[in-house]
Structure formats: C-alpha cells, structure tokens
Motif scaffolding. Structure first.
Motif, PDB file in Angstrom:
ATOM      1  N   GLN A 158      19.882  37.048   3.119  1.00  0.00           N
ATOM      2  CA  GLN A 158      20.117  35.723   3.665  1.00  0.00           C
ATOM      3  C   GLN A 158      20.227  35.803   5.182  1.00  0.00           C
ATOM      4  O   GLN A 158      21.032  36.557   5.713  1.00  0.00           O
ATOM      5  N   ASN A 159      19.386  35.044   5.868  1.00  0.00           N
ATOM      6  CA  ASN A 159      19.444  34.990   7.331  1.00  0.00           C
ATOM      7  C   ASN A 159      20.473  33.950   7.750  1.00  0.00           C
ATOM      8  O   ASN A 159      20.431  32.811   7.304  1.00  0.00           O
ATOM      9  N   ARG A 160      21.422  34.349   8.585  1.00  0.00           N
ATOM     10  CA  ARG A 160      22.420  33.384   9.069  1.00  0.00           C
ATOM     11  C   ARG A 160      21.853  32.630  10.269  1.00  0.00           C
ATOM     12  O   ARG A 160      20.971  33.122  10.963  1.00  0.00           O
ATOM     13  N   ASP A 161      22.454  31.496  10.523  1.00  0.00           N
ATOM     14  CA  ASP A 161      21.925  30.552  11.502  1.00  0.00           C
ATOM     15  C   ASP A 161      21.500  31.142  12.841  1.00  0.00           C
ATOM     16  O   ASP A 161      20.418  30.874  13.325  1.00  0.00           O
ATOM     17  N   THR A 162      22.362  31.944  13.436  1.00  0.00           N
ATOM     18  CA  THR A 162      22.061  32.397  14.786  1.00  0.00           C
ATOM     19  C   THR A 162      21.395  33.768  14.802  1.00  0.00           C
ATOM     20  O   THR A 162      21.083  34.290  15.867  1.00  0.00           O
ATOM     21  N   GLU A 163      21.168  34.340  13.626  1.00  0.00           N
ATOM     22  CA  GLU A 163      20.666  35.703  13.571  1.00  0.00           C
ATOM     23  C   GLU A 163      19.150  35.803  13.753  1.00  0.00           C
ATOM     24  O   GLU A 163      18.410  34.943  13.282  1.00  0.00           O
ATOM     25  N   THR A 164      18.727  36.912  14.336  1.00  0.00           N
ATOM     26  CA  THR A 164      17.311  37.250  14.306  1.00  0.00           C
ATOM     27  C   THR A 164      17.049  38.000  12.997  1.00  0.00           C
ATOM     28  O   THR A 164      17.981  38.403  12.298  1.00  0.00           O
ATOM     29  N   VAL A 165      15.774  38.196  12.706  1.00  0.00           N
ATOM     30  CA  VAL A 165      15.408  38.969  11.520  1.00  0.00           C
ATOM     31  C   VAL A 165      16.030  40.364  11.601  1.00  0.00           C
ATOM     32  O   VAL A 165      16.586  40.881  10.626  1.00  0.00           O
TER      33      VAL A 165
END
Lengths: 122, 329
Positions: B12-19
């Motif tokens: 799951q990618n969080r809102d502010t995260e990059t890949v």
C-alpha cells in the motif's frame, strides 16, 4: 473573445521573463532572502512561475489550502506582513520594469494581495 | 490510495510516499542511491498502470517507452505493477582499456563499450561492480573523436568504488555500465552564446568534454573554463588545457588554487570567485557548473544573480558520500 490578463501580458514566455527578474529581486533583498537560503532554486522558480501564471489569470489553479501549506514552515520562522509587503513590492517593480500598464499592474496586485491571509496562515 | 504490485506481493502506497519509500518501508530490497532523481540507480519498470510524467523526466526515450521510471520521484496516481528493469535493457558491458594515474589521488579510466554508446560529452554513466556497488562518473571523452569512454576518478578516503579502482582495476577487466544520463552537455545550436565553465576537482571531467565538444563544433563565442583545486598537483589536465587555449583564440583556461602555494600562471582564488570577478554580466550566457553540491548550489545562485537565466545554468553536482546501493543479486 475577451482576452485574459495572462494573454494580454504575453502568455507563457512573458511569465518566464518576469519570473527570473522577480526572483533575482527577492534573492538580493536582505529582508527576505534568508527564507530562501536552503531552497532548491529550480523548484522555487517553478513554484514562482506557477504563482505568477495564476496571478496573471493563466491556466493554473491555486487554492487557499495550497498557499497555507506552502508557507506554514516559513510562518513558523517568522514570516509576517512586512515580508509579504516586500515580496509584493518586488512583484510590482518587476511588472513596471517590463513595461506592463498601470491598470494591469493594479489587477495583478489585487490578485496577489488577496492571498495575504492564506500566505500568513491567519 | 494506490497499491504497488512488486514481484509476488502488493504494497500500500501512503499519500506522501514515493514508490521507493513504500518499498523500503516494507523492507523490499531494491537498489537506490541519491534518492533525489539524479543518479538513476533506483530505476524500476512499470508493466501495468500509469507512470507519472515527473518520474520519467530524465530517462532516455528508449527506456521511457519500456515503462522505466525513477522510483524515488514517483508518486503513484493509481495502482502499478512494477519490477526491476531487465539488466540487458539497462546495462552494457565495457572493457577497461587503460587506468592512468594523473595525480596522487586522481586517475583516468578508459573503457571500451561492447555496444556503441550514443552520448554527449559531459553526460554521466553509472559503473556497476559485480557485487552491486554503483557509482556515477562523468564522461570527459568526445564521441566523435574518442573510441573509448574517458572517466576521471578521485580517490576518496573510505570511498569504496574509488579505492577499488585505484587498487584493483586493470586493463582487460570487464564492468557493467548504464547510461548515458544527465543533461549537462554542449548544445550545438547555441554556438553564438558565450560559455562559462566552472568546476572543482574531478568536476573538470564533464567540463573538459563540453569544452572540446564546443571547440570541435566551431563555437563562435568565447569559452571560459575555470578549474579549481587546492594544490597544483590537482590541476591534472593543465598541459592539455593550456595547449587548447593556445590553439583556439576563443578558449581561455584559468587554473585556480585555493592553497598557499600558487605557481606563476595560476590564480590564487577559488574557481567560482575568479570566474565571477572576471565575468559579472552573464545575460545570454550558458553556464556549466560541476563540483560538490554545496559549491554548485552557491555558484548557481551567483550565476543567476549575475544575469544568467536559471534554465541556462547546467549543473552536475556529484555526490561523494557513500550511500551504498543494495546489491541487485
């Protein structure tokens, strides 16, 4: 068709010229330059261009929330009305130098002025 | 919120995260180094889902159409299926043809790529050691004049790659390389603009290539190259650059030394200071900067305030800290 302010000013190319002129004024102004010491210049320039494009009525949306978020850390470092006025003054001088007419300058400055409370997180 | 499908798992990618952030948070071992979109070590390939344009900005067209992107710059807009790029897509083999010591702590490495590499002098390649260690080096060679790639390596205290190159790399050895990368190079359509080149240490490598490229392209306007280092030993291309200045009226070479001993013919100054003392009005100039990130950032600002447009300042800050990449295998 009625031209937007952005088109009357000369569109994207005119904004490019204005941004460099404006950014130089900001960087050499000791009252405000310290807020920019650690910023990435290319990123900062892109942000200023986006802002000016918007202030000129160009194809760019800005919300009060963006403005608040973008300046939150600076307000914590002491950003206040005096700094806002200094930056606004540089914008006005830039437009004058570029030979933009008084009436257009008035329009741009009132758009820019409308962001004051959001920028200062009030 | 986007989900990232990588190998047999989904994250799951969080809102502010990059890949890259998402993968690292889940302890997925992927190579990366600068985390800033510069070194291209963290390149991944997307086989399904949209790739944000910002994550492909500096990637070669041939790789871009294959879906390659920089995971450290990628904020997903929807679910993506991603994986490591196929090595054969990215890497080329190269054979070391020469390792020449040019100064106590500087050597020149020449490499012959197995497949011709289409590049501009001043771009950079990544060298891959077999254990996965990756470092970026700028290209000092000129494709139309040199069959080999030329890199300048500074031996750094504790530098894993540079010490290995100094101690163990010999002609005949094979290395993996990927590249070319980077946008710091000469633009032939700008032959009527003055050029200001400022570099410290082995930051000279790309500038040497760019200056030779400009001269070979019959550049019309002046080309000023300022090379800064501490001791005269570090002026490792002094002879070649002086010969270039003699041969070309529009080329000047200004060696600058910041240490105490300054032989005749050298300036006692930092390179950037000498350059701006000599040239204070840079409107319409193109400026090339190469050195430590601190030097590059400071000098970029000075060049901008001297009138250069920000878009006309090319810089190639080299990272010197050992941000060792996670091995690929």
């Amino acid at each position: 068709m009625v031209q937007t302010l952005f088109e009357r000013i000369g569109g994207d190319a005119a904004v490019d010229g204005a941004v460099d002129l404006f950014y130089r004024k900001v960087l050499v102004d000791d009252r405000i330059s310290h807020f920019f010491e650690t910023t990435d210049m290319d990123e900062q320039r892109a942000k200023q261009k986006a802002f000016l494009t918007w202030a000129f009525g160009g194809p760019k949306e800005y919300s009060g929330k963006d403005m608040r978020e973008a300046h939150k850390d600076l307000v914590a470092k002491g950003l206040d009305d005096s700094h806002f006025d200094a930056v606004a003054g540089h914008l006005q001088d830039t437009l004058k130098e570029l030979g933009v007419g008084e009436d257009i300058i008035g329009e741009v400055m009132s758009v820019a002025g409308s962001t004051r409370d959001d920028v200062l997180n009030r | 919120m986007a989900r990232l499908h990588f190998e047999d798992s989904a994250y799951q990618n969080r809102d502010t995260e990059t890949v890259l952030d998402t993968l690292l948070r889940h302890q997925v071992s992927v190579p990366y180094s600068c985390r800033n979109g510069v070194c291209l070590t963290c390149m991944l390939r997307c086989s399904e889902g949209p790739v944000p344009a910002a994550a492909q900005k500096d990637i070669r067209e041939t790789l871009r159409i294959q879906g390659c992107f920089l995971s450290c710059l990628c904020h997903p807009i929807a679910d993506m299926t991603i994986g490591l790029p196929d090595d054969s897509l990215v890497f080329g083999r190269a054979t070391v043809t020469a390792v020449d010591k040019l100064a106590d702590t500087i050597c020149r490495v020449r490499l012959l790529p197995a497949m011709p590499l289409y590049y501009h002098a001043g771009q950079f390649v990544n060298l891959h050691r077999s254990d996965g260690l990756v470092r970026s080096y700028s290209l000092a060679s000129l494709p139309r004049a040199d069959s080999d790639l030329e890199l300048h390596v500074k031996r750094l205290p504790g530098g894993a790659m540079s010490n290995w190159i100094f101690e163990s790399l010999v002609p005949g050895a094979a290395l993996d390389i990927d590249g070319p990368h980077g946008g710091c190079y000469y633009l032939a359509e700008e032959s009527d603009r003055p050029l200001l080149l400022i570099g410290n240490g082995t930051g000279l490598a790309p500038l040497f290539g760019i200056a030779r490229d400009a001269l070979a392209s019959d550049h019309l306007e002046p080309i000023h190259l300022y090379h800064g280092t501490r001791y005269s030993d570090g002026l490792y291309l002094d002879r070649e650059l002086r010969a270039m200045a003699t041969a070309h009226d529009n080329f000047t070479y200004v060696p600058c030394l910041s240490g105490d001993e300054v032989p005749a013919g050298c300036r006692r100054s930092r390179a950037e200071r000498a350059a701006f003392a000599d040239h204070s009005a840079l409107a319409d100039w193109r400026v090339y900067l190469c050195g430590s990130p601190a030097m590059v950032n400071k000098t970029k600002k000075l060049a901008f305030l001297a009138g250069a447009a920000l878009a006309d300042i090319c810089s190639d800050p080299f990272e010197m800290t050992d941000k060792r990449a996670v091995p690929r295998d």
